[in-house]
Design a protein around this motif. Sequence first.
Motif, PDB file in Angstrom:
ATOM      1  N   GLY A 173      16.663  -4.874  20.596  1.00 30.23           N
ATOM      2  CA  GLY A 173      17.615  -5.678  19.696  1.00 30.23           C
ATOM      3  C   GLY A 173      17.152  -5.993  18.055  1.00 30.23           C
ATOM      4  O   GLY A 173      17.347  -7.009  17.728  1.00 30.23           O
ATOM      5  N   TYR A 174      16.156  -5.197  17.628  1.00 29.83           N
ATOM      6  CA  TYR A 174      15.769  -5.240  16.342  1.00 29.83           C
ATOM      7  C   TYR A 174      15.630  -3.874  15.700  1.00 29.83           C
ATOM      8  O   TYR A 174      15.220  -2.955  16.768  1.00 29.83           O
ATOM      9  N   VAL A 175      15.439  -3.895  14.408  1.00 29.97           N
ATOM     10  CA  VAL A 175      14.983  -2.749  13.785  1.00 29.97           C
ATOM     11  C   VAL A 175      13.306  -2.370  14.064  1.00 29.97           C
ATOM     12  O   VAL A 175      12.709  -3.309  14.025  1.00 29.97           O
ATOM     13  N   VAL A 176      13.138  -1.138  14.616  1.00 31.37           N
ATOM     14  CA  VAL A 176      11.875  -0.822  15.008  1.00 31.37           C
ATOM     15  C   VAL A 176      10.855  -0.654  13.975  1.00 31.37           C
ATOM     16  O   VAL A 176      11.077   0.092  13.150  1.00 31.37           O
ATOM     17  N   ASP A 177       9.811  -1.538  13.796  1.00 38.12           N
ATOM     18  CA  ASP A 177       9.002  -1.537  12.855  1.00 38.12           C
ATOM     19  C   ASP A 177       7.768  -0.346  13.140  1.00 38.12           C
ATOM     20  O   ASP A 177       6.959  -0.612  14.006  1.00 38.12           O
ATOM     21  N   THR A 178       7.909   0.761  12.447  1.00 40.31           N
ATOM     22  CA  THR A 178       7.079   2.077  12.891  1.00 40.31           C
ATOM     23  C   THR A 178       5.756   1.887  12.112  1.00 40.31           C
ATOM     24  O   THR A 178       4.794   2.717  12.466  1.00 40.31           O
ATOM     25  N   LYS A 179       5.484   1.397  10.920  1.00 38.79           N
ATOM     26  CA  LYS A 179       4.346   1.532  10.212  1.00 38.79           C
ATOM     27  C   LYS A 179       4.147   0.070   9.495  1.00 38.79           C
ATOM     28  O   LYS A 179       4.990  -0.558   9.278  1.00 38.79           O
ATOM     29  N   PRO A 180       3.126  -0.394   9.278  1.00 38.03           N
ATOM     30  CA  PRO A 180       2.894  -1.754   8.573  1.00 38.03           C
ATOM     31  C   PRO A 180       3.408  -1.793   7.182  1.00 38.03           C
ATOM     32  O   PRO A 180       3.338  -0.827   6.458  1.00 38.03           O
ATOM     33  N   ASP A 181       3.874  -2.887   6.871  1.00 38.15           N
ATOM     34  CA  ASP A 181       4.657  -3.097   5.612  1.00 38.15           C
ATOM     35  C   ASP A 181       4.105  -4.551   5.226  1.00 38.15           C
ATOM     36  O   ASP A 181       4.614  -5.453   5.751  1.00 38.15           O
ATOM     37  N   PHE A 182       3.397  -4.532   4.227  1.00 34.81           N
ATOM     38  CA  PHE A 182       2.751  -5.796   3.792  1.00 34.81           C
ATOM     39  C   PHE A 182       3.360  -6.155   2.173  1.00 34.81           C
ATOM     40  O   PHE A 182       2.649  -7.103   1.521  1.00 34.81           O
ATOM     41  N   SER A 183       4.321  -5.642   1.859  1.00 33.92           N
ATOM     42  CA  SER A 183       5.130  -5.848   0.647  1.00 33.92           C
ATOM     43  C   SER A 183       5.771  -7.125   0.999  1.00 33.92           C
ATOM     44  O   SER A 183       6.497  -7.371   1.644  1.00 33.92           O
ATOM     45  N   VAL A 184       5.544  -8.101  -0.330  1.00 33.99           N
ATOM     46  CA  VAL A 184       6.131  -9.391  -0.441  1.00 33.99           C
ATOM     47  C   VAL A 184       7.323  -9.205  -1.364  1.00 33.99           C
ATOM     48  O   VAL A 184       6.952  -8.969  -2.713  1.00 33.99           O
ATOM     49  N   SER A 185       8.591  -9.261  -1.070  1.00 30.52           N
ATOM     50  CA  SER A 185       9.551  -9.177  -2.139  1.00 30.52           C
ATOM     51  C   SER A 185      10.224 -10.758  -2.650  1.00 30.52           C
ATOM     52  O   SER A 185      10.352 -11.395  -1.782  1.00 30.52           O
ATOM     53  N   HIS A 186      10.058 -10.803  -3.997  1.00 27.67           N
ATOM     54  CA  HIS A 186      10.410 -11.857  -4.522  1.00 27.67           C
ATOM     55  C   HIS A 186      11.942 -12.042  -4.912  1.00 27.67           C
ATOM     56  O   HIS A 186      12.273 -11.055  -5.603  1.00 27.67           O
ATOM     57  N   ILE A 187      12.577 -12.791  -4.454  1.00 26.66           N
ATOM     58  CA  ILE A 187      13.947 -12.945  -4.402  1.00 26.66           C
ATOM     59  C   ILE A 187      14.642 -14.130  -5.460  1.00 26.66           C
ATOM     60  O   ILE A 187      15.145 -13.832  -6.544  1.00 26.66           O
ATOM     61  N   LEU A 188      13.863 -15.307  -5.259  1.00 20.85           N
ATOM     62  CA  LEU A 188      13.946 -16.414  -6.163  1.00 20.85           C
ATOM     63  C   LEU A 188      12.535 -17.165  -6.362  1.00 20.85           C
ATOM     64  O   LEU A 188      11.729 -16.715  -5.619  1.00 20.85           O
ATOM     65  N   THR A 189      12.549 -17.884  -7.147  1.00 21.74           N
ATOM     66  CA  THR A 189      11.440 -18.672  -7.523  1.00 21.74           C
ATOM     67  C   THR A 189      10.750 -19.356  -6.019  1.00 21.74           C
ATOM     68  O   THR A 189       9.498 -19.175  -5.870  1.00 21.74           O
ATOM     69  N   HIS A 190      11.581 -19.887  -5.310  1.00 26.83           N
ATOM     70  CA  HIS A 190      11.165 -20.465  -4.180  1.00 26.83           C
ATOM     71  C   HIS A 190      11.476 -19.566  -2.911  1.00 26.83           C
ATOM     72  O   HIS A 190      11.279 -20.105  -1.757  1.00 26.83           O
ATOM     73  N   LEU A 191      11.868 -18.465  -2.884  1.00 24.74           N
ATOM     74  CA  LEU A 191      12.322 -17.563  -1.938  1.00 24.74           C
ATOM     75  C   LEU A 191      11.599 -16.000  -1.707  1.00 24.74           C
ATOM     76  O   LEU A 191      11.954 -15.368  -3.001  1.00 24.74           O
ATOM     77  N   CYS A 192      10.983 -15.730  -0.792  1.00 28.89           N
ATOM     78  CA  CYS A 192      10.545 -14.130  -0.573  1.00 28.89           C
ATOM     79  C   CYS A 192      10.929 -13.801   0.692  1.00 28.89           C
ATOM     80  O   CYS A 192      11.194 -14.513   1.518  1.00 28.89           O
ATOM     81  N   MET A 193      10.681 -12.433   1.031  1.00 31.12           N
ATOM     82  CA  MET A 193      11.102 -12.009   2.348  1.00 31.12           C
ATOM     83  C   MET A 193      10.057 -10.707   2.362  1.00 31.12           C
ATOM     84  O   MET A 193       9.605  -9.923   1.550  1.00 31.12           O
ATOM     85  N   GLY A 194      10.173 -10.240   3.534  1.00 22.45           N
ATOM     86  CA  GLY A 194       9.565  -9.026   3.959  1.00 22.45           C
ATOM     87  C   GLY A 194       9.373  -8.952   5.442  1.00 22.45           C
ATOM     88  O   GLY A 194      10.025  -9.629   6.250  1.00 22.45           O
ATOM     89  N   SER A 195       8.402  -8.057   6.068  1.00 25.81           N
ATOM     90  CA  SER A 195       8.160  -7.842   7.388  1.00 25.81           C
ATOM     91  C   SER A 195       7.369  -8.927   8.165  1.00 25.81           C
ATOM     92  O   SER A 195       6.660  -9.621   7.494  1.00 25.81           O
TER      93      SER A 195
END
Length: 203
Positions: free
Chosen positions: A50-72
């Motif tokens: 029920g989710y996208v399978v995470d096959t390898k570590p992903d430590f990237s932090v994507s900055h979207i807005l000043t107060h908002l980031c996303m990643g794995s």
Amino acid sequence: MSLLEAILQKKQRLRSSETLVTLPSGQIYRETLLDGITTVSLVQNVSSPGYVVDTKPDFSVSHILTHLCMGSQDVVQDQALLLQHKITHVLSIGVPAVGLVAEFETLFIEALDLPETDLIPVLEKSIAFIDHARDVQGRVFVHCNAGVSRSASVIIGYLIKEGMSFIHAYQYLKERRKVVNPNEGFISQLKKYEATLKKQNPI
């Protein structure tokens, strides 16, 4: 006409019906009702949690807005990395963050990465949490499992609520995290969400 004959005649007039049922495992079954008898057959046997399978570590932090980031989910396993990016709040969509210290304010929202998952309640809770973090000058890290579908949908929904169109929000996010790819059901719901907001706030 006897009662039995009336029942049989009425039964013959009943239309057959067919329903597709998707389990959290990803298996899809077809339930068919014909002449009062329900039969169940397997349509698609997919081993999916029920989710996208995470096959390898992903430590990237994507900055979207000043107060908002996303990643794995991998990022929340590295609290030093969160602190390095000045994260104060962690929003977990479908995958709980485990072992975070008390200095992080956290929220877990249950959601499967399936097209039929109702995204609107997820958006409402997520937007309230993100706005709260902004109000206290915090920064939110939003994650699901792989940072591809559920968390991306939440970010897009937030950007739509902030005034972007779906297309603009999707492109804006894609420029900052190339792997984002919400499932088709979420995309459809996000477009409807945009239309609903436009009706509520006509220009």
